[in-house]
Design an enzyme around this catalytic site. Structure first.
Site, mmCIF file in Angstrom:
data_model
loop_
_atom_site.group_PDB
_atom_site.id
_atom_site.type_symbol
_atom_site.label_atom_id
_atom_site.label_comp_id
_atom_site.label_asym_id
_atom_site.label_seq_id
_atom_site.Cartn_x
_atom_site.Cartn_y
_atom_site.Cartn_z
ATOM 1 N N LYS A 49 11.663 -0.397 9.602
ATOM 2 C CA LYS A 49 12.219 0.298 8.325
ATOM 3 C C LYS A 49 12.956 1.634 9.101
ATOM 4 C CE LYS A 49 10.883 -1.970 4.782
ATOM 5 N NZ LYS A 49 11.816 -2.565 3.903
HETATM 6 N N1 PMP Z 1 5.991 -5.726 6.666
HETATM 7 C C1 PMP Z 1 5.896 -4.285 6.195
HETATM 8 C C2 PMP Z 1 4.477 -3.956 7.051
HETATM 9 C C3 PMP Z 1 6.595 -3.656 5.547
HETATM 10 O O1 PMP Z 1 6.221 -2.471 5.351
HETATM 11 C C4 PMP Z 1 7.802 -4.216 4.905
HETATM 12 C C5 PMP Z 1 8.646 -3.441 3.881
HETATM 13 N N2 PMP Z 1 8.124 -3.396 2.751
HETATM 14 C C6 PMP Z 1 8.015 -5.533 5.019
HETATM 15 C C7 PMP Z 1 7.019 -6.300 6.017
HETATM 16 C C8 PMP Z 1 9.166 -6.337 4.239
HETATM 17 O O2 PMP Z 1 10.441 -5.931 4.690
HETATM 18 P P1 PMP Z 1 11.548 -5.975 3.643
HETATM 19 O O3 PMP Z 1 11.228 -4.878 2.548
HETATM 20 O O4 PMP Z 1 12.492 -5.692 4.368
HETATM 21 O O5 PMP Z 1 11.448 -7.346 2.818
#
Ligand code: PMP
Length: 462
Positions: A49
């Site tokens: 992120k």
């Molecule tokens: N895994 C974790 C630990 C996350 O924090 C996130 C983000 N919410 C994701 C997967 C999924 O990513 P995205 O928001 O890009 O779908």
């Protein structure tokens, strides 16, 4: 990155360029193809992120939405929050992160350490509730002059970050030889951004989404309708509404992975390979291996490990937590012993020659209470550290390095055999706060708080 040296001008230059690592061939003997893991937890904030945080902030600056002295306000399961904290600190913005109370205490502590104002909201409220973390973030942002809400769930720059950063980087790392990409979705930014890039490069690349049971995304992808959501424990993935950043048209199939399997896989990967993912990384790998078992030897499958296992030491990587929440088998009341009442915690033993200052550190800082005192290694149990006496000595300002534990000794409480029936622990702790348990010659503390937790683990329909 400066041209002549390898020095990053700021921590922001260290975002991205994470390794792609081969899963050891023998990890799953049924898999013939190549399985590669994108280790995105090696970003500075501990997750993929960081990439969207930087991209969204730079885009907001360009659009004039975020100005010098401004405040970033975001709702996050922790990782976007941490990424935004890293970016905010490096660029001089203030930041508020709104996070549901389901998320690990390590994540919340990290946000505070990175300088955020943290607002914790209840996790079990309806998405329309004003208490829902997305609504709280929107409200706080609207009330503060100069605040900007990235709203990652509906922000095109979230998806674009992966389209412009994660995807081309991965494509280059595997030399354009990619057959299947597997990932879960929270906002959907990762899956959609990467899927768009990969399909543009080669329309034959298959995209597999992954969801925890209880999320609506897999169901929506299959039936184009919103179903009821229900709670699940893996963090960061799954949704209760359809996020704007998630594009179901780019996804070729969906896998649903129960929480217990995700956690077991994360733990196994960490212990057997040294690759240390969070729960959603475990979830991705369960789905990835299921798909990989169906692929020929010359195929290449990639999945991503979104965040770092260290953020889950008190959850995914704690046997107590797994037991308390039913991810490990319960023990029937007819077989349970005193050992089943014990929880993972610090242990320590003192010898009579040890100093009281060392004892205070063990009892105070490390929280070992009651603290057993033995005559020597494997020797007779002499008693326990006398905390009342130690308090008097401390209050009198005595030099505790010069006083030995032999002068600060109280009578030992009951000592239980670890193999004794669990009811013995309940009986003993009716009359005192803590007892000792003899586990193969080691004396370990057991107290009422342990019982309050451990008794819930017993299976009564035995
Ligand atoms: N895994 C974790 C630990 C996350 O924090 C996130 C983000 N919410 C994701 C997967 C999924 O990513 P995205 O928001 O890009 O779908």
């Amino acid at each position: 990155m400066s041209e002549k040296t390898q020095i990053c001008e700021t921590i922001l230059d260290a975002i991205g360029n994470t390794p792609l690592v081969r899963l050891p061939r023998d990890f799953d003997p049924e898999v013939k193809c190549e399985v590669l893991l994108k280790i995105d937890y090696l970003n500075p904030g501990g997750s993929m992120k960081d990439r969207i945080a930087l991209h969204m902030v730079r885009a907001a600056e360009k659009k004039g939405l975020l100005k010098p002295g401004g405040r970033i306000v975001e709702c996050s399961s922790g990782n976007t929050g941490a990424g935004l904290c890293v970016v905010a600190a490096a660029l001089g913005y203030d930041i508020t992160v709104v996070i549901p109370d389901k998320m690990s205490s390590e994540k919340i502590a990290a946000l505070r350490a990175l300088g955020a104002d943290v607002v914790v909201t209840p996790c079990n409220v309806d998405i329309e509730s004003p208490m829902h973390y997305t609504k709280v973030a929107g409200r706080i942002a609207s009330e503060i002059e100069g605040a900007w809400w990235p709203d990652q769930y509906h922000n095109r720059d979230n998806t674009d970050a992966h389209y412009y950063s994660t995807a081309p980087e991965l494509w280059e790392q595997c030399g354009g030889k990619l057959d299947v990409f597997v990932a879960g979705a929270g906002t959907g930014g990762t899956l959609s951004g990467m899927a768009r890039y990969f399909k543009e490069q080669n329309p034959k690349v298959k995209i597999v989404g992954v969801d925890p049971p209880g999320s609506i995304l897999a169901h929506y992808w299959q039936h184009q309708e919103i179903c009821d959501s229900s709670p699940y424990a893996v963090e960061g993935v799954g949704e209760e509404e359809v996020p704007g950043a998630w594009d179901p048209h780019l996804i070729d199939s969906y896998e649903v992975v129960p929480d217990g399997e995700s956690f077991a896989m994360a733990r196994r990967l960490a212990a057997e390979t040294g690759i240390f993912p969070g729960g959603s990384g475990g979830m991705n790998l369960v789905a990835a291996l299921k798909v990989a078992r169906t692929l020929p030897a010359d195929a290449c499958l990639v999945t991503i490990l979104p965040d770092y296992g260290k953020a889950y030491l008190s959850k995914v990587y704690s046997e107590d937590w797994l037991r308390d929440f039913g991810y490990l088998p319960k023990v029937g009341i007819n077989n349970a012993t005193v050992l089943d009442m014990m929880r993972e915690k610090n242990k320590a033993v003192l010898f009579s020659v040890d100093s009281v200052s060392w004892a205070v550190r063990q009892a105070g800082e490390r929280g070992v209470r009651p603290l057993p005192v033995q005559a020597g290694l494997g020797g007779k149990l002499l008693g326990v550290f006398d905390e009342d006496r130690a308090l008097e000595l401390l209050a009198e300002g005595k030099d505790l390095d010069g006083i030995s534990v032999a002068d600060c000794l109280a009578a030992a409480p009951a000592v239980l055999d670890s193999h004794a029936p669990w009811q013995d622990a309940v009986e003993a702790l009716k009359h005192c706060e803590g007892v000792l348990v003899d586990v193969r010659g080691e004396y370990l503390p057991l107290d009422r708080r342990d019982l309050l937790q451990a008794l819930k683990r017993l299976e009564h329909n035995d």
